[in-house]
Scaffold this motif. Structure first.
Motif, PDB file in Angstrom:
ATOM      1  N   ARG A 136      88.571  -3.492 -15.627  1.00  0.00           N
ATOM      2  CA  ARG A 136      87.718  -2.387 -16.048  1.00  0.00           C
ATOM      3  C   ARG A 136      87.394  -1.411 -14.916  1.00  0.00           C
ATOM      4  O   ARG A 136      86.632  -0.473 -15.104  1.00  0.00           O
ATOM      5  CB  ARG A 136      86.408  -2.949 -16.629  1.00  0.00           C
ATOM      6  N   GLY A 137      87.984  -1.637 -13.751  1.00  0.00           N
ATOM      7  CA  GLY A 137      87.789  -0.720 -12.649  1.00  0.00           C
ATOM      8  C   GLY A 137      86.402  -0.737 -12.048  1.00  0.00           C
ATOM      9  O   GLY A 137      85.979   0.237 -11.408  1.00  0.00           O
ATOM     10  N   GLU A 138      85.677  -1.831 -12.198  1.00  0.00           N
ATOM     11  CA  GLU A 138      84.305  -1.918 -11.704  1.00  0.00           C
ATOM     12  C   GLU A 138      84.279  -2.545 -10.311  1.00  0.00           C
ATOM     13  O   GLU A 138      84.942  -3.544 -10.065  1.00  0.00           O
ATOM     14  CB  GLU A 138      83.446  -2.729 -12.677  1.00  0.00           C
ATOM     15  N   ASP A 139      83.506  -1.959  -9.426  1.00  0.00           N
ATOM     16  CA  ASP A 139      83.446  -2.386  -8.036  1.00  0.00           C
ATOM     17  C   ASP A 139      82.494  -3.573  -7.881  1.00  0.00           C
ATOM     18  O   ASP A 139      81.295  -3.433  -8.117  1.00  0.00           O
ATOM     19  CB  ASP A 139      82.966  -1.212  -7.178  1.00  0.00           C
ATOM     20  N   PRO A 140      82.999  -4.750  -7.473  1.00  0.00           N
ATOM     21  CA  PRO A 140      82.104  -5.906  -7.295  1.00  0.00           C
ATOM     22  C   PRO A 140      80.999  -5.642  -6.279  1.00  0.00           C
ATOM     23  O   PRO A 140      79.866  -6.099  -6.452  1.00  0.00           O
ATOM     24  CB  PRO A 140      83.041  -7.021  -6.821  1.00  0.00           C
ATOM     25  N   SER A 141      81.319  -4.912  -5.220  1.00  0.00           N
ATOM     26  CA  SER A 141      80.315  -4.638  -4.190  1.00  0.00           C
ATOM     27  C   SER A 141      79.181  -3.782  -4.742  1.00  0.00           C
ATOM     28  O   SER A 141      78.006  -4.025  -4.439  1.00  0.00           O
ATOM     29  CB  SER A 141      80.975  -3.945  -2.994  1.00  0.00           C
ATOM     30  N   ARG A 142      79.517  -2.805  -5.568  1.00  0.00           N
ATOM     31  CA  ARG A 142      78.465  -1.983  -6.175  1.00  0.00           C
ATOM     32  C   ARG A 142      77.598  -2.823  -7.099  1.00  0.00           C
ATOM     33  O   ARG A 142      76.369  -2.669  -7.128  1.00  0.00           O
ATOM     34  CB  ARG A 142      79.070  -0.814  -6.953  1.00  0.00           C
ATOM     35  N   ALA A 143      78.226  -3.712  -7.869  1.00  0.00           N
ATOM     36  CA  ALA A 143      77.441  -4.579  -8.755  1.00  0.00           C
ATOM     37  C   ALA A 143      76.465  -5.424  -7.942  1.00  0.00           C
ATOM     38  O   ALA A 143      75.295  -5.582  -8.321  1.00  0.00           O
ATOM     39  CB  ALA A 143      78.362  -5.469  -9.583  1.00  0.00           C
ATOM     40  N   LEU A 144      76.937  -5.961  -6.810  1.00  0.00           N
ATOM     41  CA  LEU A 144      76.057  -6.767  -5.969  1.00  0.00           C
ATOM     42  C   LEU A 144      74.963  -5.918  -5.327  1.00  0.00           C
ATOM     43  O   LEU A 144      73.851  -6.396  -5.083  1.00  0.00           O
ATOM     44  CB  LEU A 144      76.872  -7.486  -4.895  1.00  0.00           C
ATOM     45  N   ASP A 145      75.273  -4.646  -5.037  1.00  0.00           N
ATOM     46  CA  ASP A 145      74.248  -3.739  -4.517  1.00  0.00           C
ATOM     47  C   ASP A 145      73.114  -3.552  -5.516  1.00  0.00           C
ATOM     48  O   ASP A 145      71.942  -3.473  -5.151  1.00  0.00           O
ATOM     49  CB  ASP A 145      74.862  -2.359  -4.225  1.00  0.00           C
ATOM     50  N   GLU A 146      73.470  -3.473  -6.800  1.00  0.00           N
ATOM     51  CA  GLU A 146      72.498  -3.086  -7.827  1.00  0.00           C
ATOM     52  C   GLU A 146      71.770  -4.261  -8.468  1.00  0.00           C
ATOM     53  O   GLU A 146      70.628  -4.117  -8.902  1.00  0.00           O
ATOM     54  CB  GLU A 146      73.209  -2.285  -8.928  1.00  0.00           C
ATOM     55  N   LEU A 147      72.436  -5.408  -8.563  1.00  0.00           N
ATOM     56  CA  LEU A 147      71.790  -6.508  -9.287  1.00  0.00           C
ATOM     57  C   LEU A 147      70.771  -7.209  -8.385  1.00  0.00           C
ATOM     58  O   LEU A 147      70.876  -7.180  -7.161  1.00  0.00           O
ATOM     59  CB  LEU A 147      72.822  -7.496  -9.827  1.00  0.00           C
ATOM     60  N   PRO A 148      69.775  -7.866  -8.980  1.00  0.00           N
ATOM     61  CA  PRO A 148      68.725  -8.538  -8.195  1.00  0.00           C
ATOM     62  C   PRO A 148      69.201  -9.873  -7.648  1.00  0.00           C
ATOM     63  O   PRO A 148      69.054 -10.918  -8.285  1.00  0.00           O
ATOM     64  CB  PRO A 148      67.602  -8.714  -9.217  1.00  0.00           C
ATOM     65  N   VAL A 149      69.780  -9.862  -6.454  1.00  0.00           N
ATOM     66  CA  VAL A 149      70.386 -11.088  -5.920  1.00  0.00           C
ATOM     67  C   VAL A 149      69.361 -12.189  -5.684  1.00  0.00           C
ATOM     68  O   VAL A 149      69.699 -13.375  -5.701  1.00  0.00           O
ATOM     69  CB  VAL A 149      71.174 -10.806  -4.620  1.00  0.00           C
ATOM     70  N   GLU A 150      68.092 -11.824  -5.443  1.00  0.00           N
ATOM     71  CA  GLU A 150      67.078 -12.859  -5.238  1.00  0.00           C
ATOM     72  C   GLU A 150      66.734 -13.614  -6.524  1.00  0.00           C
ATOM     73  O   GLU A 150      66.022 -14.619  -6.492  1.00  0.00           O
ATOM     74  CB  GLU A 150      65.816 -12.261  -4.619  1.00  0.00           C
ATOM     75  N   ALA A 151      67.213 -13.127  -7.668  1.00  0.00           N
ATOM     76  CA  ALA A 151      66.996 -13.835  -8.937  1.00  0.00           C
ATOM     77  C   ALA A 151      68.116 -14.813  -9.249  1.00  0.00           C
ATOM     78  O   ALA A 151      68.112 -15.454 -10.308  1.00  0.00           O
ATOM     79  CB  ALA A 151      66.864 -12.828 -10.080  1.00  0.00           C
ATOM     80  N   ILE A 152      69.086 -14.946  -8.348  1.00  0.00           N
ATOM     81  CA  ILE A 152      70.237 -15.815  -8.609  1.00  0.00           C
ATOM     82  C   ILE A 152      69.818 -17.285  -8.583  1.00  0.00           C
ATOM     83  O   ILE A 152      69.198 -17.751  -7.625  1.00  0.00           O
ATOM     84  CB  ILE A 152      71.353 -15.564  -7.574  1.00  0.00           C
ATOM     85  N   ALA A 153      70.167 -18.000  -9.638  1.00  0.00           N
ATOM     86  CA  ALA A 153      69.929 -19.449  -9.703  1.00  0.00           C
ATOM     87  C   ALA A 153      71.085 -20.205  -9.071  1.00  0.00           C
ATOM     88  O   ALA A 153      70.887 -21.188  -8.365  1.00  0.00           O
ATOM     89  CB  ALA A 153      69.738 -19.891 -11.148  1.00  0.00           C
ATOM     90  N   TYR A 154      72.304 -19.780  -9.378  1.00  0.00           N
ATOM     91  CA  TYR A 154      73.486 -20.319  -8.714  1.00  0.00           C
ATOM     92  C   TYR A 154      74.676 -19.431  -9.011  1.00  0.00           C
ATOM     93  O   TYR A 154      74.570 -18.420  -9.730  1.00  0.00           O
ATOM     94  CB  TYR A 154      73.759 -21.787  -9.049  1.00  0.00           C
ATOM     95  N   VAL A 155      75.829 -19.806  -8.438  1.00  0.00           N
ATOM     96  CA  VAL A 155      77.030 -18.971  -8.492  1.00  0.00           C
ATOM     97  C   VAL A 155      78.198 -19.801  -9.019  1.00  0.00           C
ATOM     98  O   VAL A 155      78.344 -20.976  -8.665  1.00  0.00           O
ATOM     99  CB  VAL A 155      77.362 -18.422  -7.084  1.00  0.00           C
ATOM    100  N   HIS A 156      79.023 -19.184  -9.850  1.00  0.00           N
ATOM    101  CA  HIS A 156      80.278 -19.779 -10.314  1.00  0.00           C
ATOM    102  C   HIS A 156      81.456 -19.222  -9.522  1.00  0.00           C
ATOM    103  O   HIS A 156      81.500 -18.016  -9.229  1.00  0.00           O
ATOM    104  CB  HIS A 156      80.528 -19.440 -11.786  1.00  0.00           C
ATOM    105  N   VAL A 157      82.419 -20.089  -9.225  1.00  0.00           N
ATOM    106  CA  VAL A 157      83.673 -19.692  -8.592  1.00  0.00           C
ATOM    107  C   VAL A 157      84.798 -20.328  -9.402  1.00  0.00           C
ATOM    108  O   VAL A 157      84.740 -21.519  -9.729  1.00  0.00           O
ATOM    109  CB  VAL A 157      83.744 -20.175  -7.132  1.00  0.00           C
ATOM    110  N   ALA A 158      85.816 -19.536  -9.750  1.00  0.00           N
ATOM    111  CA  ALA A 158      86.914 -20.071 -10.560  1.00  0.00           C
ATOM    112  C   ALA A 158      88.188 -19.287 -10.288  1.00  0.00           C
ATOM    113  O   ALA A 158      88.156 -18.158  -9.797  1.00  0.00           O
ATOM    114  CB  ALA A 158      86.571 -20.010 -12.046  1.00  0.00           C
ATOM    115  N   GLY A 159      89.307 -19.879 -10.647  1.00  0.00           N
ATOM    116  CA  GLY A 159      90.601 -19.245 -10.466  1.00  0.00           C
ATOM    117  C   GLY A 159      91.082 -18.540 -11.709  1.00  0.00           C
ATOM    118  O   GLY A 159      90.542 -18.721 -12.807  1.00  0.00           O
TER     119      GLY A 159
END
Length: 579
Positions: free
Chosen positions: A180-203
Motif C-alpha cells: 500500500r506504499g505506507e512508510d513504516p517509519s512514519r507510522a511509528l512516528d505517529e502511533l503512541p509507542v508508549e501504549a504498546i503491550a507487545y510486538v509481533h514478528v513474522a516472516g
C-alpha cells in the motif's frame, strides 16, 4: 503493563519444540483453538514452569459494523481467566459483514465513521473482559478509497479515546509498505509507542510485487529493520515470533528468536539520547493518565451525545446516532511525548481432526436420487436440480445459485444472493445490504455507513458481487484468490479425510467451489458444504471414493452423531469399498 520478554506463538504442531526452546519467557495461543475447561497439557506444563500464556483472538471482528458478540466475548474472558493471562489481544479488523464470513482479517477503512464504530466496540469488549485488551494492526492487500487518516493517526486516536493498548506487528507494517506504499517509519512516528503491550514478528514472501504475510517463512532482514526502528523509540514490554505453517526444526526457531533479541539490542544502541532517557512503554496508572481509559472522556462530550459514563465513544443518543461533533485528539502525538497474525497466516482453528459432532446441517429432507443427500427439510428446498438447501433458515437464494437470499437474513440484491433485509435490518434503498440493528430497529448513522461499505467489499471478495467503486480490481482479485486458497488449506486441516479421499484434485476442486460459494458457518460447516457440492455434482468420479465421501458426510451431517456400532459398520463398509 507486564514485562513479558521474548516469546513464541504456541501451536499444537510445535508444542514439544516450544517447551524445549531456551529463553522463552512467554507464549501466545490462538484463543479459538483452545477450550477454557480443557487446556492442552503442553500449555499446562508451561504455566507450571512460570511461562506466561496470552490468548490471541481472531474472530471478534471489533472493526466490523456489528456490536461484539456477547458469547464470543464471554468465551474469550473465560479463556483469559483459565490461563491466568495478564491481558488478551485481538485485531483491528472486520471478519464478517452482510451475512457473510470472510474467514480472514480484513482491513477497516481509516475514516472517522469507522473509528467511531471501532471505539464503541472496543469499549464494549473492555467492559466484558477481566483483563486489559490490546489490539493488533493488520496486514492488507487492498486499500480503501477515501481514507481520512494514516495508520499511525488512526491508532493514536483509538488509544486516546479508549485507553486500549496496542499489539504492533512489524511484519504487518512492512506488508503495508510493499502493498500500500505506507512508510513504516512514519507510522511509528505517529502511533503512541508508549501504549504498546507487545510486538509481533513474522516472516512472509513477495510474489509479483505483492507481499504475502504467510507466517510460514523465515523472518527477513527488512522486517527485522522495522523492529530495530521501533526499538530505537521505545523498549517494548514483549516481542513474540509467530509461525503458523511449514514449521522448521526447533534449531531454526531458536535461531530466529536469537536474531530478534539481537535486533532489539541493535535498535536500542542507535536510539537518540532523548529516547534512551525515556521510560519503557507506559504501564498501569501511567497509561491511564496519558490516555483516557474506557471510563474516561477525551475533552467535553459533544452536545448531541448522551453521556453514560462509558467513555469518549459513549452511548448512542436515543435516535441511534453516534456523537456528531466527534472529539479529536488534535495533532498526531510525536514519538517523544505521550505516544507510543494466519488468518497472521491462518491464525484460525486448524488443528485436530474433524470428528463426528452434533448436526451441523440439520437437514432431513430427501436428496437427489441415489445420493442420500438432502434436498428439502429444515434448510428448505434448493434450486431445481441441485438438491441444495435454499429456503428455510437462510431463505431462498436467487435462481440458479443456491445461495441464501430471504428468510432470517433477508433478501439480497437481485443476482447476488447477498442478504439485505430481515432481522439484520434493511440497508439503504436498492442496496439490500444490512448493518447492525439497534434496539429500535434503526441503525446508527456511522454503523450503517460502515456496514454497507464492508458488506460491499466482502461480497465482491467471496460472493462474486460487483466490485465497489474506487477499489483496485486487480488487487481484489488477488485478495479473493488468497481467501479461497486459505479456505482450502484450513478445511484440509479441520477435515483431513476430505483431501485424502478426493485425492490430487482436492485443491482445484475446492478453489472452483469457493469462488462462487461464500463460507456461511465456519470451516467445519465449509467442509460439509464442499463435500455436499461434490456429491451433488457426481464427484469424485471414482465410485469407491464417492461412497467413502458420502459416508463421511452422513456421519457428520445427520440429525445426531451415529453411535459407536454404526460408525464401526460404516468404517468396515468403507474399508471394503476401498479394496
Amino acid at each position: 503493563m507486564t514485562n513479558l520478554g521474548t516469546g513464541i506463538g504456541w501451536r499444537p504442531e510445535i508444542a514439544d519444540a516450544v517447551e524445549g526452546l531456551p529463553g522463552v519467557d512467554w507464549v501466545e495461543v490462538v484463543a479459538e483453538n483452545i477450550c477454557a475447561g480443557h487446556l492442552p497439557d503442553s500449555l499446562l506444563r508451561l504455566r507450571e514452569r512460570g511461562v506466561t500464556v496470552v490468548p490471541h483472538g481472531v474472530s471478534l471482528g471489533l472493526g466490523g459494523a456489528d456490536r461484539p458478540d456477547a458469547e464470543r466475548l464471554a468465551e474469550l474472558a473465560a479463556k483469559a481467566t483459565a490461563l491466568g493471562a495478564p491481558l488478551v489481544t485481538e485485531h483491528i479488523a472486520f471478519v464478517r459483514a452482510g451475512g457473510l464470513e470472510a474467514g480472514h482479517l480484513l482491513p477497516v477503512p481509516r475514516t472517522w465513521d469507522a473509528l467511531d464504530v471501532l471505539c464503541e466496540n472496543v469499549r464494549i469488549a473492555q467492559e466484558a473482559l477481566p483483563v486489559p485488551l490490546a489490539l493488533e494492526n493488520i496486514a492488507a492487500l487492498v486499500s480503501w478509497p477515501g481514507e481520512e487518516l494514516t495508520e499511525g493517526r488512526f491508532l493514536a486516536e483509538l488509544v486516546a479515546r479508549t485507553g486500549v493498548r496496542l499489539l504492533i506487528d512489524v511484519a504487518n507494517l512492512h506488508t503495508n509498505h510493499v502493498n500500500r506504499g505506507e512508510d513504516p517509519s512514519r507510522a511509528l512516528d505517529e502511533l503512541p509507542v508508549e501504549a504498546i503491550a507487545y510486538v509481533h514478528v513474522a516472516g512472509g514472501v513477495e510474489r509479483d510485487g505483492v507481499w504475502h504475510d504467510t507466517h510460514a517463512h523465515p523472518v527477513p532482514p527488512q522486517i527485522l529493520d522495522v523492529l530495530a526502528d521501533l526499538a530505537s523509540r521505545v523498549t517494548p514490554p514483549g516481542v513474540l515470533l509467530e509461525r503458523d505453517d511449514d514449521f522448521p526444526p526447533a534449531s531454526e526457531l531458536a535461531a530466529e528468536l536469537s536474531a530478534i533479541r539481537g535486533t532489539l539490542v541493535r535498535g536500542r544502541a542507535r536510539a537518540p539520547r532523548a529516547a534512551l532517557s525515556r521510560k519503557p512503554a507506559l504501564t498501569g496508572a501511567a497509561l491511564s493518565a496519558a490516555a483516557p481509559s474506557a471510563t474516561g472522556v477525551t475533552g467535553a462530550a459533544s452536545s448531541d451525545a448522551v453521556s453514560s459514563g462509558a467513555g469518549s465513544c459513549g452511548a448512542a443518543p436515543s435516535g441511534g446516532a453516534l456523537p456528531g461533533a466527534r472529539q479529536r485528539v488534535g495533532a498526531a502525538p510525536s514519538a517523544a511525548g505521550v505516544t507510543g497474525a494466519g488468518l497472521s497466516g491462518t491464525g484460525l482453528p486448524g488443528a485436530g481432526v474433524f470428528g463426528a459432532g452434533p448436526s451441523a446441517a440439520g437437514v432431513t429432507g430427501a436428496g437427489p436420487s441415489g445420493t442420500g443427500l438432502p434436498g428439502a427439510g429444515s434448510s428448505g428446498a434448493g434450486p431445481s436440480g441441485t438438491g441444495l438447501p435454499g429456503a428455510g433458515v437462510f431463505g431462498a437464494g436467487p435462481s440458479g445459485t443456491g445461495l441464501p437470499g430471504a428468510g432470517v437474513t433477508g433478501a439480497g440484491p437481485s443476482g447476488t444472493g447477498l442478504p439485505g433485509a430481515g432481522v439484520s435490518g434493511a440497508g439503504p434503498s436498492g442496496a439490500g445490504l444490512p448493518g447492525a440493528a439497534s434496539p429500535d430497529g434503526e441503525l446508527p448513522g456511522a454503523r450503517q455507513r460502515v456496514g454497507v461499505a464492508q458488506a460491499g467489499l466482502l461480497g465482491a471478495l467471496v460472493a462474486g458481487a460487483e466490485v465497489p467503486e474506487g477499489f483496485d480490481r486487480a488487487r481484489l482479485r488477488v485478495q479473493s484468490r488468497a481467501l479461497a486458497a486459505k479456505r482450502a488449506g484450513v478445511v484440509a486441516k479441520v477435515a483431513p479425510e476430505v483431501p485424502e479421499i478426493v485425492g490430487d484434485g482436492y485443491r482445484a476442486a475446492f478453489l472452483a467451489y469457493a469462488m462462487s460459494r461464500p463460507m456461511r458457518g465456519g470451516y467445519r460447516r465449509d467442509a460439509l458444504d464442499f463435500v455436499e457440492h461434490l456429491l451433488v455434482a457426481g464427484e469424485p468420479a471414482d465410485p469407491a471414493a464417492r461412497r467413502r465421501l458420502t459416508l463421511w458426510w452422513q456421519d457428520r451431517a445427520g440429525a445426531r452423531p451415529p453411535g459407536r456400532v454404526t460408525r464401526f459398520v460404516r468404517a468396515a463398509r468403507a474399508a471394503l469399498a476401498g479394496r
